[in-house]
Each structure stands twice: as C-alpha cells, then as structure tokens.
Design a protein around this motif. Sequence first.
Motif, PDB file in Angstrom:
ATOM      1  N   ALA A   1       0.847  -1.194   0.000  1.00  0.00           N
ATOM      2  CA  ALA A   1       0.000   0.000   0.000  1.00  0.00           C
ATOM      3  C   ALA A   1       0.879   1.239   0.000  1.00  0.00           C
ATOM      4  N   GLN A   2       0.557   2.182  -0.884  1.00  0.00           N
ATOM      5  CA  GLN A   2       1.270   3.456  -0.901  1.00  0.00           C
ATOM      6  C   GLN A   2       0.292   4.568  -1.264  1.00  0.00           C
ATOM      7  N   THR A   3       0.466   5.710  -0.619  1.00  0.00           N
ATOM      8  CA  THR A   3      -0.302   6.897  -0.975  1.00  0.00           C
ATOM      9  C   THR A   3       0.537   7.735  -1.920  1.00  0.00           C
ATOM     10  N   SER A   4      -0.089   8.194  -3.012  1.00  0.00           N
ATOM     11  CA  SER A   4       0.680   8.910  -4.029  1.00  0.00           C
ATOM     12  C   SER A   4      -0.213   9.902  -4.756  1.00  0.00           C
ATOM     13  N   SER A   5       0.437  10.800  -5.471  1.00  0.00           N
ATOM     14  CA  SER A   5      -0.270  11.681  -6.389  1.00  0.00           C
ATOM     15  C   SER A   5      -0.512  10.920  -7.690  1.00  0.00           C
ATOM     16  N   LEU A   6      -1.763  10.838  -8.104  1.00  0.00           N
ATOM     17  CA  LEU A   6      -2.134  10.186  -9.349  1.00  0.00           C
ATOM     18  C   LEU A   6      -3.033  11.143 -10.112  1.00  0.00           C
ATOM     19  N   ALA A   7      -2.604  11.519 -11.315  1.00  0.00           N
ATOM     20  CA  ALA A   7      -3.341  12.507 -12.105  1.00  0.00           C
ATOM     21  C   ALA A   7      -3.603  13.768 -11.273  1.00  0.00           C
ATOM     22  N   ARG A   8      -2.581  14.166 -10.498  1.00  0.00           N
ATOM     23  CA  ARG A   8      -2.621  15.376  -9.672  1.00  0.00           C
ATOM     24  C   ARG A   8      -3.664  15.323  -8.561  1.00  0.00           C
ATOM     25  N   THR A   9      -4.022  14.136  -8.129  1.00  0.00           N
ATOM     26  CA  THR A   9      -4.900  13.956  -6.972  1.00  0.00           C
ATOM     27  C   THR A   9      -4.228  12.963  -6.027  1.00  0.00           C
TER      28      THR A   9
END
Length: 219
Positions: A164-172
């Motif tokens: 599990a990782q939290t990331s910016s995806l498509a600027r969200t």
Amino acid sequence: MKEVVRRSPLHEVLEAAGAVFEVSSGWLVATRLVPAADGAVPMLTIADESMHGKLLLEGECASDVISTALRVQPPTIGLSAPCKTGRVYSLRPDLFFIATSPTIESELVEQLRATAAGNKGPVTVTDVTDGRSQIRVTGSVCRQFLAKLCALDFEEVSFPDGSAQTSSLARTTQLILRSDQDDKLSFLVVGGRSLGAYIWEIMVQAGQEWGIIPTACGS
C-alpha cells in the motif's frame, strides 16, 4: 420503510457509458459494461469496486486494537495482512486502512470501536465506504499503465502483492493497493468520492493504448 439503495461515486459516468445496473448488497451496481471481443483476453481491465467496505483506524494505540479485534499481527508500514473480515493495510504506525467485503463494514466498525474504548490511548474508527471511490485495474500491463499516471515504482521488488502506498495520481491524492486476483496482476486505486468520476475517465483515457476494457464488479 423503503430500503435506501446506495450509489457509487462512479454511477453517472458508468450510466453515460451504457452500463446496466442491478441492486446488490444494498448498492446499485454495474453488472454489464462494454464487452470484450469474442474470445479476446484483454491486456487491461478496469472495474468499479466502490461498494466494498473501507475503514480507517487512527491513533497511537491503533496497532493494539488491530491485534485484539482482528487477531492479526499489525503489518509493517506499507504492507498488509489478511484478516477474517478482509485485509488490513498499514499506512503509518498510527494509521491503518481496512478493506472489507460489502455490507459488513458497520458491524466491523462497532467491533473496533468497542475494542478501542477499552484501550488507554485514543483511537478513532471511521467508516469511509461512502466517501471513497475504489477502482480496480487488472492485467499484464498494470505496471506500465499506472506508471503513466503517477511516479511510484510498481516493479515487483518495490510493490509486491499486498503493498500500500499513498501517491499523487493525475494530480490527486490516491491510496494505491496491490491486490492480485486469481494470479492476475491487479491494483486498487482508492480516493475521495468527488474525484472518483474524474479518476475513472483519466484512467480509461490513459489505458486506450492497451485496449482497456471496463468490466462489471467481480468479473
């Protein structure tokens, strides 16, 4: 009393794409979408799984609550562990995400809160099922596809099954979970409800080069 039927954050965008819906587990769920060509095995599929239960457990004693209520050893940060109700992901030492099957989240919240009440430190249990979209992408090209949308390293060593990782995806900001199914490479993208339709459309557009196919939940 008339039963309240819940709708996915993606309902409107799926309806516009011609989806057929049925009520399942108290949700209006897309059961038929764009079919693949006869006999074709798609390289990449996308499905709405927003109906699945999603809980957040936060606090300095959160790991103790996980151990007591779910009877599992709290996983290392960035990894997960199976439990009888689904899977628990460790996002920080004091923050866990619990993924469950539909309909059991309310019962699990009560169980976790009862356990938390007996702990010395404060622990908050939040049901975010209705407040989050959950999109599953599956297929042999998942890594290349997701790398097109965010800067994470999706290779096996860096992102094994259960990660599990939290990331910016498509600027969200999105929570990305590796969740293989039937030996098929698969990821879940979980984010704010208001961004769900936007993320779906971005992902469908980005997947065109691999012939991405929308499928019904559980297909």
